[in-house]
Design an enzyme around this catalytic site. Sequence first.
Site, mmCIF file in Angstrom:
data_model
loop_
_atom_site.group_PDB
_atom_site.id
_atom_site.type_symbol
_atom_site.label_atom_id
_atom_site.label_comp_id
_atom_site.label_asym_id
_atom_site.label_seq_id
_atom_site.Cartn_x
_atom_site.Cartn_y
_atom_site.Cartn_z
ATOM 1 N N GLY A 45 -39.953 33.462 6.622
ATOM 2 C CA GLY A 45 -41.129 33.832 7.417
ATOM 3 C C GLY A 45 -40.774 33.817 8.886
ATOM 4 C CD GLN A 50 -40.790 31.395 14.187
ATOM 5 O OE1 GLN A 50 -41.337 32.003 13.289
ATOM 6 N NE2 GLN A 50 -39.826 30.517 13.972
ATOM 7 C CB CYS A 98 -39.308 26.002 11.828
ATOM 8 S SG CYS A 98 -40.026 27.191 12.983
ATOM 9 C CG LEU A 99 -35.733 31.204 11.113
ATOM 10 C CD1 LEU A 99 -35.903 32.721 11.138
ATOM 11 C CD2 LEU A 99 -34.339 30.845 10.617
ATOM 12 C CG HIS A 140 -44.128 27.078 8.712
ATOM 13 N ND1 HIS A 140 -43.331 25.952 8.735
ATOM 14 C CD2 HIS A 140 -43.620 27.905 9.658
ATOM 15 C CE1 HIS A 140 -42.400 26.099 9.673
ATOM 16 N NE2 HIS A 140 -42.545 27.280 10.239
ATOM 17 C CD GLU A 141 -43.734 31.755 9.328
ATOM 18 O OE1 GLU A 141 -43.770 32.026 10.544
ATOM 19 O OE2 GLU A 141 -42.772 31.164 8.800
ATOM 20 C CG HIS A 144 -44.871 29.616 14.101
ATOM 21 N ND1 HIS A 144 -44.167 28.883 15.025
ATOM 22 C CD2 HIS A 144 -44.151 29.548 12.951
ATOM 23 C CE1 HIS A 144 -43.059 28.387 14.458
ATOM 24 N NE2 HIS A 144 -43.034 28.774 13.200
HETATM 25 NI NI NI Z 1 -41.551 28.338 11.796
#
Ligand code: NI
Length: 190
Positions: A45, A50, A98-99, A140-141, A144
């Site tokens: 995701g 991000q 998470c990236l 989670h997304e 963000h």
């Molecule tokens: Ni993330």
Amino acid sequence: MRLPVYLYGHPVLRRKCDNIEEPSDELTALVEDMFRTMYESDGVGLAAPQIGKSIRLVVIDGQPVADRCPECEGLKLTLINPEIEMLEGEQVTRPEGCLSLPGLSEDVKRVERLRLTWRDTDWTEHTREFEGFAARIILHETDHLEGILYVDRISPIRKQLIRNKLNAIARGDTMPDYPARVAPTARKRR
Ligand code: NI
């Protein structure tokens, strides 16, 4: 085009995102770039903050974890202006990564079912229910988009224990093996 991933400490990750007003060719191209960035960074995701954009846009592809999480089989979504309509079920604790937080993984408690409404790049409206790990990826997304990171949802003790690792990411001392960007104010020691 592959885009750099903005890392923990960058202020764009803390902003509440703006709604997207209308579909456009630029938006469709950005979605393609986000999918490519996500695939090449081995993520499931990616949210627009991000990649440095403060807009309500998320891409998801759960296929890489479908062997462990059958609910992620074929789960490929572009979420424009997603809205959670309903949350239900038990709180379940599972590890997340998470990236924007390279090298970290922590247990996070989340509910296991939700109903989501969103638009796609053709501006078609969708409503669907998700559960299990699919619901977790979505929560989670969509966090963000509110400027919330999963480390905000771990216990204060755990957060204290990983404080040095978080600081190292924010300073630019822990860089991932994919293109990434730290806050302009990051203090480089090297
Ligand atoms: Ni993330």
